[in-house]
Design a protein around this motif. Structure first.
Motif, PDB file in Angstrom:
ATOM      1  N   PRO A 456      -5.311  16.025  54.774  1.00 27.31           N
ATOM      2  CA  PRO A 456      -4.262  14.808  55.406  1.00 27.31           C
ATOM      3  C   PRO A 456      -3.286  15.595  54.949  1.00 27.31           C
ATOM      4  N   SER A 457      -3.012  15.890  53.732  1.00 30.16           N
ATOM      5  CA  SER A 457      -1.513  16.479  53.363  1.00 30.16           C
ATOM      6  C   SER A 457      -0.997  17.741  52.817  1.00 30.16           C
ATOM      7  N   PRO A 458      -1.501  18.659  52.686  1.00 25.23           N
ATOM      8  CA  PRO A 458      -1.214  20.293  52.706  1.00 25.23           C
ATOM      9  C   PRO A 458      -0.727  20.010  51.594  1.00 25.23           C
ATOM     10  N   LYS A 459      -0.289  21.264  51.624  1.00 24.38           N
ATOM     11  CA  LYS A 459       1.019  21.676  50.261  1.00 24.38           C
ATOM     12  C   LYS A 459       2.235  21.945  50.571  1.00 24.38           C
ATOM     13  N   GLN A 519      -7.857  28.193  48.043  1.00 25.45           N
ATOM     14  CA  GLN A 519      -6.978  27.015  48.897  1.00 25.45           C
ATOM     15  C   GLN A 519      -6.075  26.405  49.506  1.00 25.45           C
ATOM     16  N   GLU A 520      -5.215  25.254  47.950  1.00 28.88           N
ATOM     17  CA  GLU A 520      -4.130  24.459  48.833  1.00 28.88           C
ATOM     18  C   GLU A 520      -2.930  25.730  49.323  1.00 28.88           C
ATOM     19  N   LEU A 521      -2.458  27.110  49.165  1.00 27.61           N
ATOM     20  CA  LEU A 521      -1.378  27.519  50.090  1.00 27.61           C
ATOM     21  C   LEU A 521      -1.989  27.541  51.310  1.00 27.61           C
ATOM     22  N   ALA A 522      -3.772  28.338  51.418  1.00 29.65           N
ATOM     23  CA  ALA A 522      -4.244  28.589  52.651  1.00 29.65           C
ATOM     24  C   ALA A 522      -3.983  27.294  53.070  1.00 29.65           C
ATOM     25  N   GLU A 523      -4.133  26.573  52.775  1.00 28.36           N
ATOM     26  CA  GLU A 523      -4.331  24.963  53.543  1.00 28.36           C
ATOM     27  C   GLU A 523      -2.352  24.898  54.156  1.00 28.36           C
ATOM     28  N   LEU A 526      -2.342  27.326  57.157  1.00 28.56           N
ATOM     29  CA  LEU A 526      -2.825  26.974  58.362  1.00 28.56           C
ATOM     30  C   LEU A 526      -2.382  25.621  59.307  1.00 28.56           C
ATOM     31  N   ALA A 527      -2.036  24.758  58.121  1.00 31.89           N
ATOM     32  CA  ALA A 527      -1.334  23.715  59.058  1.00 31.89           C
ATOM     33  C   ALA A 527       0.542  24.091  59.517  1.00 31.89           C
ATOM     34  N   LEU A 528       0.893  25.162  58.945  1.00 29.04           N
ATOM     35  CA  LEU A 528       1.685  25.923  59.509  1.00 29.04           C
ATOM     36  C   LEU A 528       1.121  26.709  61.296  1.00 29.04           C
TER      37      LEU A 528
END
Length: 551
Positions: A456-459, A519-523, A526-528
């Motif tokens: 819901p809120s990627p970093k 995990q966080e960077l990948a997310e 992926l959003a990008l």
RNA sequence: GCGUCCGUAGCUCAGUCGGAUAGAGCAACGGCCUUCUAAGCCGUGGGUCGUGCGUUCGAAUCGCACCGGUCGCACCA
């Protein structure tokens, strides 16, 4: 709040403050223009405001810039810089970029669809080829450009109606009937002279053949006038169906198919009556003339011939009057450049009827030349040797054909390279863009397998690579690009934008990995790329080009 | 002759309500695949912005003239 609005207001306030401080003379402020600087080192945004206002403030641009720079502040601002002849360069805090991008992510599939504009409805009429033969390549450019323009205007928040004007009255339709008749007689072994201005295309023979197949020789017994009338309707129906089919295969559909016949005779007479009454139409040598010279035309034009038969212009006057009477604020016609001489008289007619001729916008499309193997493909209407739209689609496909037709500005003649349009390589801009989309789809397929998904809120603040920043910025420009392209009636801007966005993505893709980076960077990444794919899809949607999941 | 549009790198074109060293793709040359599609990426070289004059602090961009190409100049549609 849009950062450009914030910046604009900050500049205006700084100028007002400098006036209040007595540094600037009291004066009307010039319009603030913000641009994205040509180079990264010049910051996120720049304005030439200081140079523009040098005259009104009677000061050197760089001194104005200094005075403004001292008075601009905001928590969004990192620092400003004065450069060159007096540019003010703005360097924003990095969170501005991430906040902006977060709002784009929130909009999801709606990003690129602008809020409805409170302006009267727009009508776009395009192609409107005579139903006397197949569409050719020139019509293809009109069809692709027109439909893309309609999509573009709608995305930008305009209410639009698209329309095809069917020239189903007049000489050319009589010629169509006579041509079919001649082929019919010929096929049945009867003597018949082919009409002088007849249509020689193979499709006419096909029509005659189908008539025979269905009804045999029964029309031979019919008086010629009656037979011609039957053939006229039959041919017209076939030609219209064929047009519709060709256009649909080309991702082109219309809200309204408007028949010229419905204008005869009442609407034509009504329009003429108005012109006669207001003194813009007069009788000379038995004919009725439009006083178009009063509205900038080279000469007056005949509207009703001395034999009482209306000219083509008569129907067009009635037609365009009808458009305005339907309440459109803007009436856009897309015509081939070979009709440019006609623009002035139709506008003159609208002015003569009391409408604002500026509300009739005629977009002229320059000519198309086909190249194969580096050689110009010769085209000739006379011999029926021109390449049809259906053949073109068969050869290069709808996606490539549409993109190539749209990618150049309407004012430029188009060199259509058939080999390039067919090539499945990075030379081909269509594939280049589609490939970016397919690559992203592939990433998502693999992400799904590994259980990776955008939360819901990627970093977003983890996206710090130069490639990531520039891709985010490019995505952020899309909404404004849609607005500008629509305002300029320039669908080619969207074609270019999509190409540039794909380029940004491909660069990113070769630099940054998504799987296996944590995990966080990948997310966040992926959003990008998810957002990238969405914008590519939207832009290609405007162009009427497909966005494949796999290539 | 009158009018439309075009003239920017070898080729195809962006950039044109004036602004920072004129951009992109192709072509040429040199690199990058044991990792998410190499239909991809990175780098190098390449331009009197058709010519001249003018306006301006500043012109590829605005104005005028000229040159070259294009399409058109019907009581055809």
């Amino acid at each position: 709040m849009d950062i450009k609005v914030t910046l604009t207001e900050a500049i205006e306030q700084a100028a007002e403050k400098a006036i209040a401080d007595g540094v600037f003379a009291k004066a009307e402020l010039p319009l603030v223009v913000l641009e994205i600087p040509p180079q990264r080192e010049f910051g996120d945004f720049a304005t030439n405001f200081a140079m523009q206002s040098a005259r009104v403030f009677h000061m050197a641009p760089r001194r104005i810039a200094e005075a403004l720079a001292e008075r601009i502040q905001g928590d969004w601002l990192d620092h400003v810089q004065i450069a060159g002849p007096g540019f003010i360069n703005f360097y924003l805090k990095s969170n501005v970029l991430y906040d902006t991008f977060a709002r784009i992510l929130e909009q999801g599939e709606n990003y690129g669809i602008l809020p409805a504009k409170d302006v009267p409805r727009i009508q776009v009429e395009y192609v409107s080829a005579n139903p006397t033969g197949p569409l050719h390549v020139g019509h293809g450019r009109g069809a692709a450009t027109g439909s893309a323009l309609v999509n573009l205007l709608r995305a930008a928040g305009y209410s639009v109606q698209s329309e095809y004007y069917i020239n189903d009255a007049g000489n050319q339709i009589d010629n169509l009937a006579a041509s079919v008749n001649a082929r019919y007689m010929e096929l049945l072994g009867k003597e018949s002279d082919f009409p002088e201005n007849g249509y020689h295309g193979a499709d006419i023979v096909d029509t005659a053949r189908r008539i025979i197949k269905k009804d045999g020789e029964k029309y031979l017994a019919m008086p010629e006038q009656e037979r011609l009338a039957v053939f006229k309707e039959r041919a017209l129906q076939e030609k219209l169906a064929a047009l519709r089919e060709d256009l649909e295969a080309f991702n082109v559909t219309y809200d309204v198919w408007f028949s010229e016949r419905t204008l005869h005779p009442d609407a034509v007479h009504e329009a003429c009556d108005i012109l006669k009454k207001n003194g813009n139409m007069y009788e000379k040598d038995g004919a009725f003339w439009l006083k178009s010279t009063a509205y900038g035309d080279d000469k007056d034009r005949v509207v009703i011939r001395d034999n009482g038969v209306p000219t083509y212009l008569a129907a067009d006057i009635a037609y365009h009057r009808n458009k305005f009477e339907r309440g459109f604020g803007k009436v856009i016609n897309i015509w081939g450049a070979d009709h440019h001489g006609y623009v002035c008289r139709v506008k003159a007619a609208m002015a003569a009827l009391g409408y604002n001729p500026d509300n009739l916008e005629v977009l002229l499309l320059q000519m198309v030349s086909l190249y194969r193997g580096g050689e110009l493909v010769k085209m000739s209407k006379r011999t029926g040797q021109s390449v049809t739209l259906a053949e073109l689609i068969e050869e290069v496909g709808t996606d490539a054909a549409r993109y190539f037709f749209i990618m150049r500005s309407l004012d430029s003649q188009l060199d259509f390279d058939l080999d390039l349009a067919k090539s499945q390589s990075n030379d081909n801009p269509v594939y280049y863009i589609q490939y970016a989309h397919a690559r992203i789809a592939s990433i998502f397929r693999q992400a799904r397998e590994t259980g990776l998904a955008v939360g819901p809120s990627p970093k977003l603040s983890l996206l710090t690579d130069a490639m990531e920043i520039s891709l985010i910025k490019k995505i952020g420009e899309y909404a404004e690009e849609v607005d500008k392209a629509a305002a300029e009636y320039a669908p080619q801007r969207i074609a270019r934008y999509a190409y540039e966005l794909a380029g940004e993505f491909h660069s990113f893709y070769n630099k940054c990995r998504i799987m296996g980076v944590g995990q966080e960077l990948a997310e966040a990444r992926l959003a990008l790329v998810g957002s990238t794919a969405q914008v590519i899809r939207h832009a290609l949607g405007i162009l009427g080009v497909s966005a494949p999941e796999k290539m």
